[in-house]
Scaffold this motif. Structure first.
Motif, mmCIF file in Angstrom:
data_model
loop_
_atom_site.group_PDB
_atom_site.id
_atom_site.type_symbol
_atom_site.label_atom_id
_atom_site.label_comp_id
_atom_site.label_asym_id
_atom_site.label_seq_id
_atom_site.Cartn_x
_atom_site.Cartn_y
_atom_site.Cartn_z
ATOM 1 N N SER A 1 21.019 -3.889 46.829
ATOM 2 C CA SER A 1 20.919 -2.845 45.817
ATOM 3 C C SER A 1 20.679 -1.484 46.447
ATOM 4 O O SER A 1 19.564 -1.193 46.898
ATOM 5 C CB SER A 1 19.777 -3.160 44.848
ATOM 6 N N PRO A 2 21.681 -0.601 46.477
ATOM 7 C CA PRO A 2 21.453 0.749 46.988
ATOM 8 C C PRO A 2 20.389 1.491 46.195
ATOM 9 O O PRO A 2 19.619 2.265 46.756
ATOM 10 C CB PRO A 2 22.829 1.416 46.844
ATOM 11 N N ASP A 3 20.325 1.257 44.869
ATOM 12 C CA ASP A 3 19.335 1.950 44.050
ATOM 13 C C ASP A 3 17.924 1.603 44.479
ATOM 14 O O ASP A 3 17.036 2.453 44.514
ATOM 15 C CB ASP A 3 19.529 1.587 42.562
ATOM 16 N N ILE B 1 16.953 0.567 47.468
ATOM 17 C CA ILE B 1 16.702 1.148 48.788
ATOM 18 C C ILE B 1 16.475 2.653 48.681
ATOM 19 O O ILE B 1 15.615 3.219 49.361
ATOM 20 C CB ILE B 1 17.881 0.831 49.730
ATOM 21 N N LYS B 2 17.209 3.319 47.792
ATOM 22 C CA LYS B 2 17.042 4.753 47.618
ATOM 23 C C LYS B 2 15.631 5.109 47.150
ATOM 24 O O LYS B 2 15.109 6.171 47.481
ATOM 25 C CB LYS B 2 18.059 5.286 46.603
ATOM 26 N N SER C 1 10.069 5.144 52.652
ATOM 27 C CA SER C 1 10.858 5.260 53.879
ATOM 28 C C SER C 1 9.965 5.677 55.039
ATOM 29 O O SER C 1 8.900 6.274 54.844
ATOM 30 C CB SER C 1 11.996 6.269 53.703
ATOM 31 N N SER D 1 24.062 5.918 55.582
ATOM 32 C CA SER D 1 22.814 6.551 55.162
ATOM 33 C C SER D 1 23.072 7.766 54.277
ATOM 34 O O SER D 1 22.258 8.089 53.408
ATOM 35 C CB SER D 1 21.984 6.962 56.388
ATOM 36 N N ASP E 1 25.811 5.955 50.966
ATOM 37 C CA ASP E 1 25.369 4.847 50.109
ATOM 38 C C ASP E 1 23.892 4.888 49.744
ATOM 39 O O ASP E 1 23.512 4.408 48.681
ATOM 40 C CB ASP E 1 25.661 3.503 50.810
ATOM 41 N N TYR E 2 23.048 5.443 50.613
ATOM 42 C CA TYR E 2 21.603 5.318 50.412
ATOM 43 C C TYR E 2 20.879 6.653 50.375
ATOM 44 O O TYR E 2 19.649 6.681 50.426
ATOM 45 C CB TYR E 2 21.006 4.445 51.535
ATOM 46 N N ASN F 1 18.859 9.733 49.280
ATOM 47 C CA ASN F 1 17.983 10.144 48.189
ATOM 48 C C ASN F 1 17.005 11.168 48.756
ATOM 49 O O ASN F 1 16.012 10.826 49.372
ATOM 50 C CB ASN F 1 17.220 8.949 47.603
ATOM 51 N N ARG G 1 18.966 7.556 54.329
ATOM 52 C CA ARG G 1 18.139 6.371 54.564
ATOM 53 C C ARG G 1 18.989 5.249 55.144
ATOM 54 O O ARG G 1 20.171 5.126 54.813
ATOM 55 C CB ARG G 1 17.531 5.872 53.248
ATOM 56 N N PRO H 1 18.676 1.094 55.454
ATOM 57 C CA PRO H 1 17.918 -0.149 55.241
ATOM 58 C C PRO H 1 17.836 -0.968 56.519
ATOM 59 O O PRO H 1 18.775 -0.974 57.331
ATOM 60 C CB PRO H 1 18.722 -0.875 54.159
#
Length: 466
Positions: free
Chosen positions: A104-106, A108-109, A113, A136, A139-140, A142, A146, A148
């Protein structure tokens, strides 16, 4: 027991349970399920995930917020509601829930961090780092890019991972007294551990958010703990500066940047300059001469020796590939040249075309011309005019390919009807270095058709940057 502990913001509460269990001699090898993480996964419309915010979103009544019994009750209700939502998505096990979260990108966002250091040691690593950087940002992202941990593990080949500064996960775990098991897992993830000068972290002493650091000696103890972890788990410990500027007086520039970003403590700059070897040896003298030499000199050299000499960007240009683009460009240019200047091309036209085509094709740029040609022609077909400006107007190949309307040949006349051309008459030579469009109107001496005036006298060297 094999029961699962459910808590909201579990890491905070579990740290107390683990610490007191350790004091009592109890093992704490239990699974923890955090309803904050579940909320991030299931309530994607929320930006904050405090218990009262989640309860309000789920219409769960909370009468006495921050009272233990009531918080436990509503946490249970939140968990049961989440179980129902997961069942609707055919998720019935913790393993499947973990898989769902990992994809889930959401989630991880919105997850916490940490900082980390990634070094590239070979060509494979360079490619993998580019993959990670792209993901980063695409897709991720925020507020900041980021990565993962699962993705880092997937593309770890050719990379060296360092535990980073006080904002790194390992330092935070040591600072917050995480369990030995948790810290061991973190140490295992990294290839080397970092410690930094006391001045870098002196801000913690006055911080209300860091309760267990009250002196510089407390900061030295944190570094000592990381050194012991390196010894225990046989990981090299490296003393680094977290360099943000070269010389001490350069801090003023970082102060300006931070003030511009709204930092209230911008005037309290840490000494993040590039320390000399002597300064670093003095800084870490409290570890003893032998250990200071190891972390300041020996281990950094070991890490450096692991890295091959590579180029951040491949030395070859790696242009896109369009089959037969060299011949395509040549055919398009000569077709247009014959349409304008006739079957027997004037020497000046042939000479300029051949000189440019040789330079363009031999250096691998033909495909770039073909791409530009396709874009311009497609745009024109769709009714959108393309205005080409700048140095492209000095390329006769670009003119013949229809990329630009600027003709860089010397001023001249040519007849669109019988293909008569005049590059050499005294009247034409008088406009050398000028604009052919400013010449007098004339009719073709062969067929009487009005001649076209053209040419701006721009050498191809302009396009090459000479």
């Amino acid at each position: 027991v094999d029961a699962v502990l459910v808590a909201h913001n579990a890491s905070f509460d579990v740290s107390f349970i683990e610490e007191n269990a350790k004091r009592q001699g109890f093992e704490t090898d239990f699974t923890v399920l955090d309803t904050v993480q579940m909320a991030r996964l299931l309530l994607t419309d929320l930006n904050k995930f405090k218990l009262n915010t989640v309860c309000k979103r789920l219409n769960i009544k909370q009468e006495h917020h921050h009272r233990a019994v009531d918080d436990a009750r509503v946490t249970a209700e939140v968990f049961l509601r989440f179980v129902e939502m997961l069942e609707e998505q055919d998720v019935h096990t913790l393993a499947k829930l973990n898989d769902m979260g990992a994809m889930s990108p959401d989630l991880i966002k919105k997850a916490p961090s940490y900082h980390g250091i990634i070094l590239v040691k070979n060509e494979t690593g360079r490619i993998n780092l580019n993959r990670l950087v792209s993901a980063s940002h695409l897709d991720y992202f925020n507020r900041r890019p980021r990565m993962p941990e699962s993705l880092i593990q997937k593309y770890r080949e050719g990379l060296i991972l360092g535990s980073a500064c006080e904002a790194g996960e390992l330092f935070q775990a040591v600072l917050n007294g995480k369990s030995e098991e948790q810290i061991a897992k973190l140490v295992d993830f990294y290839d080397y551990l970092e410690i930094q000068p006391i001045g870098n972290n002196r801000f913690m002493i006055a911080s209300d958010r860091v309760s267990n650091v009250r002196s510089e000696e407390d900061l030295r103890d944190l570094n000592r703990k990381i050194v012991r972890l390196g010894e225990k788990f046989q990981k090299p410990v490296v003393a680094t500066c977290d360099v943000h500027f070269l010389d001490p007086e350069d801090e003023v520039y970082r102060r300006i940047i931070m003030a511009g970003k709204g930092f209230t403590d911008a005037d309290e700059q840490a000494p993040l300059y590039l320390h000399t070897t002597e300064e670093m040896m003095e800084e870490f003298s409290y570890l003893g001469t032998a250990k200071a030499h190891e972390v300041v000199i020996e281990n950094p050299n070991k890490i450096a020796d692991m890295i091959e000499k590579i180029s951040p960007v491949r030395p070859d240009k790696c242009p896109p590939v369009i089959d037969n683009s060299d011949q395509q460009l040549r055919d398009i240019c000569y077709k247009k040249a014959h349409e304008m200047y006739g079957e027997n091309l004037p020497d000046v036209v042939t000479e300029r075309l051949e000189r440019e085509l040789h330079s363009i094709i031999s250096n691998g740029f033909a495909v770039m011309y073909i791409i530009a040609q396709k874009l311009v022609w497609k745009s024109n077909e769709d009714g959108y005019l393309v205005g080409s400006r700048g140095s492209v107007g000095s390329s006769f190949v670009a003119t013949m390919a229809g990329i630009t309307e600027v003709n860089p040949l010397s001023p001249h006349y040519y007849c669109p009807h019988c293909h008569y051309s005049d590059f050499d008459s005294e009247e034409v030579r008088a406009f050398a270095g000028g604009c052919g469009w400013d010449m007098k109107d004339k009719d073709c001496p062969v067929c009487g058709h009005p001649l076209i005036k053209d040419g701006f006298d721009i050498p191809f060297e302009t396009f090459l940057g000479f």
